[in-house]
Write a protein that holds these residues in place. Sequence first.
Motif, PDB file in Angstrom:
ATOM      1  N   PRO A  14      22.103 -35.869 -20.720  1.00 19.27           N
ATOM      2  CA  PRO A  14      20.643 -35.759 -20.632  1.00 19.27           C
ATOM      3  C   PRO A  14      20.235 -34.883 -19.449  1.00 19.27           C
ATOM      4  O   PRO A  14      21.008 -34.678 -18.508  1.00 19.27           O
ATOM      5  CB  PRO A  14      20.214 -37.209 -20.391  1.00 19.27           C
ATOM      6  N   PRO A  15      19.029 -34.342 -19.471  1.00 18.67           N
ATOM      7  CA  PRO A  15      18.538 -33.598 -18.312  1.00 18.67           C
ATOM      8  C   PRO A  15      18.396 -34.531 -17.121  1.00 18.67           C
ATOM      9  O   PRO A  15      18.334 -35.759 -17.281  1.00 18.67           O
ATOM     10  CB  PRO A  15      17.178 -33.064 -18.781  1.00 18.67           C
ATOM     11  N   ARG A  16      18.333 -33.960 -15.932  1.00 17.67           N
ATOM     12  CA  ARG A  16      18.252 -34.776 -14.721  1.00 17.67           C
ATOM     13  C   ARG A  16      17.096 -34.322 -13.842  1.00 17.67           C
ATOM     14  O   ARG A  16      16.679 -33.172 -13.880  1.00 17.67           O
ATOM     15  CB  ARG A  16      19.568 -34.710 -13.932  1.00 17.67           C
ATOM     16  N   ALA A  17      16.594 -35.265 -13.060  1.00 20.05           N
ATOM     17  CA  ALA A  17      15.579 -34.962 -12.047  1.00 20.05           C
ATOM     18  C   ALA A  17      16.290 -34.851 -10.705  1.00 20.05           C
ATOM     19  O   ALA A  17      17.150 -35.672 -10.386  1.00 20.05           O
ATOM     20  CB  ALA A  17      14.537 -36.066 -11.995  1.00 20.05           C
ATOM     21  N   PRO A  18      15.949 -33.869  -9.895  1.00 18.51           N
ATOM     22  CA  PRO A  18      16.602 -33.739  -8.588  1.00 18.51           C
ATOM     23  C   PRO A  18      16.179 -34.879  -7.674  1.00 18.51           C
ATOM     24  O   PRO A  18      15.106 -35.457  -7.842  1.00 18.51           O
ATOM     25  CB  PRO A  18      16.066 -32.407  -8.068  1.00 18.51           C
ATOM     26  N   PHE A  19      17.028 -35.217  -6.712  1.00 22.75           N
ATOM     27  CA  PHE A  19      16.593 -36.144  -5.678  1.00 22.75           C
ATOM     28  C   PHE A  19      16.262 -35.337  -4.437  1.00 22.75           C
ATOM     29  O   PHE A  19      17.106 -34.585  -3.933  1.00 22.75           O
ATOM     30  CB  PHE A  19      17.654 -37.198  -5.337  1.00 22.75           C
ATOM     31  N   LEU A  20      15.038 -35.495  -3.932  1.00 19.25           N
ATOM     32  CA  LEU A  20      14.575 -34.704  -2.797  1.00 19.25           C
ATOM     33  C   LEU A  20      14.616 -35.481  -1.489  1.00 19.25           C
ATOM     34  O   LEU A  20      15.195 -35.027  -0.503  1.00 19.25           O
ATOM     35  CB  LEU A  20      13.141 -34.216  -3.054  1.00 19.25           C
ATOM     36  N   GLN A 233       8.340 -38.959 -10.519  1.00 17.67           N
ATOM     37  CA  GLN A 233       8.438 -39.901  -9.414  1.00 17.67           C
ATOM     38  C   GLN A 233       9.886 -40.243  -9.056  1.00 17.67           C
ATOM     39  O   GLN A 233      10.171 -40.607  -7.907  1.00 17.67           O
ATOM     40  CB  GLN A 233       7.651 -41.171  -9.703  1.00 17.67           C
ATOM     41  N   CYS A 234      10.808 -40.078  -9.983  1.00 15.49           N
ATOM     42  CA  CYS A 234      12.207 -40.405  -9.674  1.00 15.49           C
ATOM     43  C   CYS A 234      12.842 -39.383  -8.733  1.00 15.49           C
ATOM     44  O   CYS A 234      13.967 -39.580  -8.274  1.00 15.49           O
ATOM     45  CB  CYS A 234      13.030 -40.533 -10.946  1.00 15.49           C
ATOM     46  N   ALA A 235      12.123 -38.295  -8.406  1.00 10.46           N
ATOM     47  CA  ALA A 235      12.650 -37.318  -7.461  1.00 10.46           C
ATOM     48  C   ALA A 235      12.547 -37.801  -6.020  1.00 10.46           C
ATOM     49  O   ALA A 235      13.253 -37.286  -5.143  1.00 10.46           O
ATOM     50  CB  ALA A 235      11.915 -35.983  -7.606  1.00 10.46           C
ATOM     51  N   ASP A 236      11.670 -38.799  -5.773  1.00  8.75           N
ATOM     52  CA  ASP A 236      11.564 -39.295  -4.399  1.00  8.75           C
ATOM     53  C   ASP A 236      11.333 -40.800  -4.335  1.00  8.75           C
ATOM     54  O   ASP A 236      10.797 -41.320  -3.358  1.00  8.75           O
ATOM     55  CB  ASP A 236      10.456 -38.558  -3.635  1.00  8.75           C
ATOM     56  N   THR A 237      11.763 -41.501  -5.387  1.00  3.90           N
ATOM     57  CA  THR A 237      11.561 -42.946  -5.491  1.00  3.90           C
ATOM     58  C   THR A 237      12.865 -43.634  -5.851  1.00  3.90           C
ATOM     59  O   THR A 237      13.675 -43.084  -6.607  1.00  3.90           O
ATOM     60  CB  THR A 237      10.515 -43.252  -6.586  1.00  3.90           C
ATOM     61  N   ARG A 238      13.066 -44.827  -5.339  1.00  4.20           N
ATOM     62  CA  ARG A 238      14.158 -45.687  -5.792  1.00  4.20           C
ATOM     63  C   ARG A 238      13.657 -47.122  -5.853  1.00  4.20           C
ATOM     64  O   ARG A 238      12.776 -47.513  -5.080  1.00  4.20           O
ATOM     65  CB  ARG A 238      15.387 -45.577  -4.889  1.00  4.20           C
ATOM     66  N   ALA A 239      14.203 -47.902  -6.783  1.00  2.00           N
ATOM     67  CA  ALA A 239      13.797 -49.291  -6.980  1.00  2.00           C
ATOM     68  C   ALA A 239      15.005 -50.201  -6.819  1.00  2.00           C
ATOM     69  O   ALA A 239      16.041 -49.981  -7.456  1.00  2.00           O
ATOM     70  CB  ALA A 239      13.183 -49.470  -8.369  1.00  2.00           C
ATOM     71  N   VAL A 240      14.868 -51.206  -5.982  1.00  2.00           N
ATOM     72  CA  VAL A 240      15.953 -52.162  -5.738  1.00  2.00           C
ATOM     73  C   VAL A 240      15.679 -53.429  -6.533  1.00  2.00           C
ATOM     74  O   VAL A 240      14.623 -54.057  -6.385  1.00  2.00           O
ATOM     75  CB  VAL A 240      16.070 -52.487  -4.241  1.00  2.00           C
ATOM     76  N   GLY A 244      21.114 -54.087  -8.765  1.00  2.00           N
ATOM     77  CA  GLY A 244      21.425 -52.733  -8.333  1.00  2.00           C
ATOM     78  C   GLY A 244      20.192 -51.913  -8.023  1.00  2.00           C
ATOM     79  O   GLY A 244      19.072 -52.432  -7.962  1.00  2.00           O
ATOM     80  N   VAL A 245      20.408 -50.622  -7.841  1.00  2.00           N
ATOM     81  CA  VAL A 245      19.342 -49.694  -7.484  1.00  2.00           C
ATOM     82  C   VAL A 245      19.074 -48.760  -8.662  1.00  2.00           C
ATOM     83  O   VAL A 245      20.019 -48.240  -9.284  1.00  2.00           O
ATOM     84  CB  VAL A 245      19.711 -48.875  -6.235  1.00  2.00           C
ATOM     85  N   TYR A 246      17.794 -48.532  -8.950  1.00  2.00           N
ATOM     86  CA  TYR A 246      17.358 -47.730 -10.085  1.00  2.00           C
ATOM     87  C   TYR A 246      16.478 -46.583  -9.606  1.00  2.00           C
ATOM     88  O   TYR A 246      15.955 -46.602  -8.489  1.00  2.00           O
ATOM     89  CB  TYR A 246      16.594 -48.605 -11.082  1.00  2.00           C
ATOM     90  N   ALA A 247      16.296 -45.588 -10.480  1.00  2.00           N
ATOM     91  CA  ALA A 247      15.497 -44.416 -10.113  1.00  2.00           C
ATOM     92  C   ALA A 247      14.013 -44.725 -10.045  1.00  2.00           C
ATOM     93  O   ALA A 247      13.276 -44.071  -9.316  1.00  2.00           O
ATOM     94  CB  ALA A 247      15.744 -43.285 -11.105  1.00  2.00           C
ATOM     95  N   CYS A 248      13.547 -45.719 -10.806  1.00  2.75           N
ATOM     96  CA  CYS A 248      12.121 -46.047 -10.794  1.00  2.75           C
ATOM     97  C   CYS A 248      11.936 -47.492 -11.233  1.00  2.75           C
ATOM     98  O   CYS A 248      12.826 -48.083 -11.858  1.00  2.75           O
ATOM     99  CB  CYS A 248      11.339 -45.101 -11.709  1.00  2.75           C
ATOM    100  N   LEU A 268      21.152 -42.119  -4.117  1.00  2.00           N
ATOM    101  CA  LEU A 268      20.339 -40.935  -3.826  1.00  2.00           C
ATOM    102  C   LEU A 268      20.964 -39.691  -4.434  1.00  2.00           C
ATOM    103  O   LEU A 268      21.360 -38.757  -3.736  1.00  2.00           O
ATOM    104  CB  LEU A 268      20.161 -40.781  -2.306  1.00  2.00           C
ATOM    105  N   TRP A 269      21.027 -39.672  -5.758  1.00  2.00           N
ATOM    106  CA  TRP A 269      21.559 -38.525  -6.484  1.00  2.00           C
ATOM    107  C   TRP A 269      20.697 -38.306  -7.725  1.00  2.00           C
ATOM    108  O   TRP A 269      19.899 -39.170  -8.095  1.00  2.00           O
ATOM    109  CB  TRP A 269      23.029 -38.721  -6.833  1.00  2.00           C
ATOM    110  N   PRO A 270      20.791 -37.130  -8.351  1.00  2.00           N
ATOM    111  CA  PRO A 270      19.904 -36.827  -9.483  1.00  2.00           C
ATOM    112  C   PRO A 270      19.955 -37.876 -10.586  1.00  2.00           C
ATOM    113  O   PRO A 270      21.035 -38.313 -11.006  1.00  2.00           O
ATOM    114  CB  PRO A 270      20.416 -35.470  -9.975  1.00  2.00           C
TER     115      PRO A 270
END
Length: 291
Positions: A14-20, A233-240, A244-248, A268-270
Amino acid sequence: MAAMTTPVTRHADPPRAPFLALSALWLVVTGTLCNLRCTHCLNASGPDEPWLAPLDGATVRRAIAEAEALGVREIYFTGGEPFLHHEIVALLETSLAVAATTVLTNGTVMSDALADTLSRLARGSRYSLEIRVSLDAADAETNDRVRGAGAWQRAVCTIRALDARGLLPIVTATEIAGDAEAHERFRALLAGLAVAKPRVKILPVFPVGRAGELSGARLSDEELDGFDRAALQCADTRAVAADGVYACPILAGVPGARLSEGDLRAALWPAALFHEACVTCHRTGATCRNA
């Protein structure tokens, strides 16, 4: 219990969103434990044994400390219903020492004593405390068909209590009825409650949880050609969450969406844009954050 989510077939590449950078941290503090059982709940929360467990206080404090070291600017407490967590006041105090903090609540478990405590926390903090109160219609009958009998009245009482203490609540709704005038109806409701600064946020329905009727739509690299993926929002967000930890926060607990088993730095990766909810974010420009 197993996750109450619709099974998702993940595309091979799948395509990915960058992590900034980590601007926003979400804490799914009560997991899927909630006193209500809303018909459209994106993570199928309710009063039964939660399929996604609450976070213990130590895990929350560790995540906040890790996020502080990473330069976090906003922290959000969600669930389930965050005010059911027995350490919520102490955890908010910890969070407010680090960053602007928001609690997403259904507004039905607020007491005057708790509202007083939140007001004291807000006044004593260098960072802002925001309370988002969920309503799904500006009238009780329509709202309570979604949230349960009496939910509207209790949420309105909470809005009044918070506003009286200077906390300026944000009414947050989901576009379940397709009402083009919903925003103005909510503003009129708040004006009728004598809320001096009416604030309303309306989110689209995401195809997860109890609203999880998936059509099979997925994003592709071709569709994202020319689109600034950093706007997601997943480019600068993480959810605990407890597992585990998720992108949003939308995908917390969804199979295939976990980025790490609990280490914030390791997440903290795409992020893969593999879920139909990613299509909704791309199409609508939606963000779960206050902005």
